[in-house]
Enzyme design. Sequence first.
Site, mmCIF file in Angstrom:
data_model
loop_
_atom_site.group_PDB
_atom_site.id
_atom_site.type_symbol
_atom_site.label_atom_id
_atom_site.label_comp_id
_atom_site.label_asym_id
_atom_site.label_seq_id
_atom_site.Cartn_x
_atom_site.Cartn_y
_atom_site.Cartn_z
ATOM 1 N N SER A 196 38.981 47.763 31.785
ATOM 2 C CA SER A 196 38.113 46.796 32.447
ATOM 3 C C SER A 196 37.150 47.514 33.396
ATOM 4 O O SER A 196 36.427 48.415 32.981
ATOM 5 C CB SER A 196 38.972 45.752 33.168
ATOM 6 O OG SER A 196 38.207 44.666 33.604
ATOM 7 N N ASP A 254 38.768 37.671 24.073
ATOM 8 C CA ASP A 254 38.887 38.088 25.471
ATOM 9 C C ASP A 254 38.067 37.130 26.325
ATOM 10 O O ASP A 254 36.851 37.032 26.163
ATOM 11 C CB ASP A 254 38.381 39.531 25.619
ATOM 12 C CG ASP A 254 38.509 40.099 27.034
ATOM 13 O OD1 ASP A 254 38.643 39.313 27.985
ATOM 14 O OD2 ASP A 254 38.458 41.334 27.184
ATOM 15 N N HIS A 304 42.511 39.946 27.872
ATOM 16 C CA HIS A 304 41.766 40.992 28.566
ATOM 17 C C HIS A 304 42.628 42.202 28.914
ATOM 18 O O HIS A 304 42.103 43.241 29.304
ATOM 19 C CB HIS A 304 41.152 40.395 29.845
ATOM 20 C CG HIS A 304 40.178 41.291 30.529
ATOM 21 N ND1 HIS A 304 39.009 41.721 29.926
ATOM 22 C CD2 HIS A 304 40.196 41.859 31.770
ATOM 23 C CE1 HIS A 304 38.344 42.505 30.771
ATOM 24 N NE2 HIS A 304 39.043 42.612 31.890
#
Length: 270
Positions: free
Chosen positions: A95, A217, A246
């Site tokens: 991320s 996601d 995610h």
Amino acid sequence: MGVVEEAHNVKVIGSGEATIVLGHGFGTDQSVWKHLVPHLVDDYRVVLYDNMGAGTTNPDYFDFDRYSNLEGYSFDLIAILEDLKIESCIFVGHSVSAMIGVLASLNRPDLFSKIVMISASPRYVNDVDYQGGFEQEDLNQLFEAIRSNYKAWCLGFAPLAVGGDMDSIAVQEFSRTLFNMRPDIALSVGQTIFQSDMRQILPFVTVPCHILQSVKDLAVPVVVSEYLHANLGCESVVEVIPSDGHLPQLSSPDSVIPVILRHIRNDIAM
């Protein structure tokens, strides 16, 4: 242990000539890598650390000005690598840490041999000819929910982000690390991440990037990975994984860990 290492809870484990550094995303800490680490320690030197603001770090060390943009985090990453005298590493960033790694590589490309990006996004807000996944109003509502009742927001956000219900161990784990953050810090970090726009730096990246993405996601549509691939200045490759959520390394380890390992071990075929 130095000040930087202590502040970021740096752990160095495993043995091997090559070094792998694992950077976690928003609302988690280094424990998010628990399914991956056992597969690395026999062949690699593995470095784990926590981003400042994670619930496992001292909130007194969180400088709201320094971390109002991602550059502060990238300087932290460089400081950790320098403290450990790492000359080159494979960086695996989940991320926001994927973009932190990219930023750090612009300043110190010599420190990175490749970057493996998991669920990465250069911008979360939709724009003209760009689908980031969120409208600004969506984010305004998200920030207000964090501000008004952080615990309630955590309980609602965790299943959406992970892709599951509250009975899921992965959702419970993400809820735990998310709730460990101090609410005002979580709001600040969330605003920094979700309002960031790294698109302009992508053409200047020179370190090869492996872009891994869940097919579904909440935070990062698949088109974002294609955008990264098309706009990064370096060699890059995209692989869309048949996983949901995610945090696929936490929620779908059986299908995702082998993919991550393959991209760690193999360079991009030209």
